[in-house]
Structure formats: C-alpha cells, structure tokens
Design a protein around this motif. Structure first.
Motif, PDB file in Angstrom:
ATOM      1  N   ALA A  32       0.841  -1.198   0.000  1.00 47.67           N
ATOM      2  CA  ALA A  32       0.000   0.000   0.000  1.00 47.67           C
ATOM      3  C   ALA A  32       0.873   1.243   0.000  1.00 47.67           C
ATOM      4  O   ALA A  32       2.052   1.204   0.369  1.00 47.67           O
ATOM      5  CB  ALA A  32      -0.919   0.007   1.216  1.00 47.67           C
ATOM      6  N   GLU A  33       0.272   2.349  -0.411  1.00 49.63           N
ATOM      7  CA  GLU A  33       0.861   3.665  -0.197  1.00 49.63           C
ATOM      8  C   GLU A  33       0.224   4.234   1.062  1.00 49.63           C
ATOM      9  O   GLU A  33      -0.865   3.808   1.456  1.00 49.63           O
ATOM     10  CB  GLU A  33       0.585   4.564  -1.402  1.00 49.63           C
ATOM     11  N   GLU A  35      -0.180   7.870   3.895  1.00 44.17           N
ATOM     12  CA  GLU A  35       0.111   9.188   4.462  1.00 44.17           C
ATOM     13  C   GLU A  35       0.161   8.994   5.965  1.00 44.17           C
ATOM     14  O   GLU A  35      -0.673   8.286   6.530  1.00 44.17           O
ATOM     15  CB  GLU A  35      -0.972  10.202   4.090  1.00 44.17           C
ATOM     16  N   ASN A  50       4.751  10.775   3.898  1.00 50.88           N
ATOM     17  CA  ASN A  50       4.099   9.763   3.073  1.00 50.88           C
ATOM     18  C   ASN A  50       5.132   8.789   2.559  1.00 50.88           C
ATOM     19  O   ASN A  50       6.339   9.015   2.650  1.00 50.88           O
ATOM     20  CB  ASN A  50       3.290  10.402   1.933  1.00 50.88           C
ATOM     21  N   SER A  52       5.523   4.263   1.245  1.00 53.30           N
ATOM     22  CA  SER A  52       4.966   2.990   0.787  1.00 53.30           C
ATOM     23  C   SER A  52       5.284   1.895   1.802  1.00 53.30           C
ATOM     24  O   SER A  52       6.234   2.008   2.590  1.00 53.30           O
ATOM     25  CB  SER A  52       5.535   2.617  -0.585  1.00 53.30           C
ATOM     26  N   HIS A 155     -13.578   2.298   5.015  1.00 52.09           N
ATOM     27  CA  HIS A 155     -14.341   3.098   4.064  1.00 52.09           C
ATOM     28  C   HIS A 155     -15.827   2.743   4.111  1.00 52.09           C
ATOM     29  O   HIS A 155     -16.682   3.596   3.929  1.00 52.09           O
ATOM     30  CB  HIS A 155     -13.817   2.868   2.643  1.00 52.09           C
ATOM     31  N   GLN A 165      -9.154   2.036   5.881  1.00 52.92           N
ATOM     32  CA  GLN A 165      -8.839   3.413   5.524  1.00 52.92           C
ATOM     33  C   GLN A 165      -7.685   3.980   6.349  1.00 52.92           C
ATOM     34  O   GLN A 165      -6.717   4.505   5.789  1.00 52.92           O
ATOM     35  CB  GLN A 165     -10.076   4.297   5.710  1.00 52.92           C
ATOM     36  N   THR A 166      -7.792   3.892   7.676  1.00 58.64           N
ATOM     37  CA  THR A 166      -6.729   4.416   8.533  1.00 58.64           C
ATOM     38  C   THR A 166      -6.426   3.450   9.676  1.00 58.64           C
ATOM     39  O   THR A 166      -7.300   2.696  10.132  1.00 58.64           O
ATOM     40  CB  THR A 166      -7.094   5.784   9.144  1.00 58.64           C
ATOM     41  N   LYS A 180      -2.825   6.660   6.840  1.00 59.83           N
ATOM     42  CA  LYS A 180      -3.962   6.523   5.940  1.00 59.83           C
ATOM     43  C   LYS A 180      -3.501   5.727   4.733  1.00 59.83           C
ATOM     44  O   LYS A 180      -2.565   6.124   4.031  1.00 59.83           O
ATOM     45  CB  LYS A 180      -4.461   7.908   5.516  1.00 59.83           C
ATOM     46  N   LYS A 182      -3.659   3.830   1.030  1.00 61.23           N
ATOM     47  CA  LYS A 182      -4.201   4.040  -0.307  1.00 61.23           C
ATOM     48  C   LYS A 182      -3.672   2.941  -1.218  1.00 61.23           C
ATOM     49  O   LYS A 182      -2.588   2.396  -1.001  1.00 61.23           O
ATOM     50  CB  LYS A 182      -3.775   5.400  -0.855  1.00 61.23           C
ATOM     51  N   ASN A 183      -4.443   2.626  -2.253  1.00 61.42           N
ATOM     52  CA  ASN A 183      -4.020   1.660  -3.280  1.00 61.42           C
ATOM     53  C   ASN A 183      -3.547   0.339  -2.664  1.00 61.42           C
ATOM     54  O   ASN A 183      -2.448  -0.148  -2.964  1.00 61.42           O
ATOM     55  CB  ASN A 183      -2.915   2.257  -4.158  1.00 61.42           C
TER      56      ASN A 183
END
Length: 206
Positions: A32-33, A35, A50, A52, A155, A165-166, A180, A182-183
C-alpha cells in the motif's frame, strides 16, 4: 420442521462466515501507499509524511517514507535495518542494523498480531462500532508490541482489509501515530530480496 432445519442451517452458516471473516481479516501479504501523521504529547506538534509499505507474514516488512525525508525500515524475521538517506547529495547516509529480537519494529509486530483476527483473544480485546474497530492490547502483549491501543477505520461498513482506511496506534506514553492507506493490494507475490537491505555507497553504520 423443515423450515426450522433450514433456519438453523442458515444461522450456522452465517455464524461460520462471520467467524471466518474475523479470523481471516489479515492477508498473508499486502502492499500500500500511505500518508502518516505523528503527534507528540510533549510539544503537541503534528509531523506528516508519506511513503509505501510492503508486508508479508510473518515478520517481513519494508516501510519507506519519501517525505519529508527518505527513511527506510526493513525487517525480515532475522535482521532489521533502519536507513536514513543523506539530506544533501554527496553526504553520508546512516544505517542501524539489529537482530529482529532487538528491533523488529512496532508495525511488524502489529500486523503479525492481527493474524489472531478481529475477535477477543489472548493478545487483545476488540470492540466494534459501525465502520470502526478498537483493539486494546492486554498486559504482556502491550509491552511486547509497544502499543496500548489501535483504532481501525474502514471506508465501508463491510469489515475487510481491502476496505481499511486508517490505522491509528496509541502508545503507552499516549503518543499517537496514524497512517492513511491508499491503493491497497492484497496478497501480492514478493521477491524476498526486498526484505533485505544493501547499503548504498557512502553509508555510515551506526
């Protein structure tokens, strides 16, 4: 009688499905990526970054921040490395190498522990509310992981890892770290070489 049997069968099936979902929440691997926000209780300042994240059970993690500075943490069950890239090109970077026993990292231990699922167990208690899961680490497990509490937010109301999500981690000193995601990619196949570290030129061992 027939309807009663069907009702009981359906109930058992639903209970089993719920149990399977809870116990199989953590995938074998993911990438995942992210933040990240880190709040200091001493000064109350929020630090952001941020990067990975790659993880494979058990104990393999590659955690890289690219902003505000390049930092890389790798652990593979035997050794761990913490690498800080030079701030200015041409200067030395720094790497600290330890045995996994001495420095496997909080996130490694956290993700490994989630293999116990999202039900109460010997490591932690679980409370669920809507799109949020609160995990309270118990006694020795809190000392071992370095985490007192984790809050997972999703989500959607459907609780599965791909909807995550987080992740907010609360430490015994009340400091907090939130990432957080993402992807998210579930169960990618990793070359285990990514969980090894080879120091680039002009790297000082600390």
């Amino acid at each position: 009688m027939k309807n009663t049997i069907l009702t009981l069968t359906t109930l058992v099936s639903l209970c089993f499905s719920s149990f399977a979902l809870c116990t199989e929440f953590m995938p074998k691997s993911f990438s995942a990526e992210f933040e990240q926000e880190y709040i200091s209780t001493l000064k109350g300042k929020v630090k952001k970054g941020n990067g990975s994240l790659d993880y494979q059970y058990p104990g393999n993690i590659r955690f890289k921040t690219t902003l505000p500075s390049e930092i890389l943490f790798i652990s593979n069950g035997a050794k761990s490395w913490y690498y800080r890239a030079p701030f200015i090109e041409g200067e030395e970077g720094e790497v600290t190498e330890t045995s996994t026993k001495d420095g496997s990292g909080i996130f490694t231990k956290f993700f490994d522990s989630l293999k116990n699922g999202l039900e109460n167990n010997s490591l932690y208690s679980v409370a669920k509310k809507d799109k949020e899961i609160k995990i309270n680490f118990l006694g020795d497990s809190s000392k071992d992981t370095g985490i007192s509490e984790a809050i997972l937010k999703f989500h959607q109301a459907q609780i599965n890892f791909s909807n995550l999500q987080t992740i907010e981690l609360v430490f015994p000193d009340k400091k907090r770290s939130t990432i957080k995601l993402k992807n998210i990619k579930i169960n990618p196949s990793f070359d285990l070489k990514i969980f090894q570290f080879t120091a680039p030129p002009r790297t000082k061992k600390v």
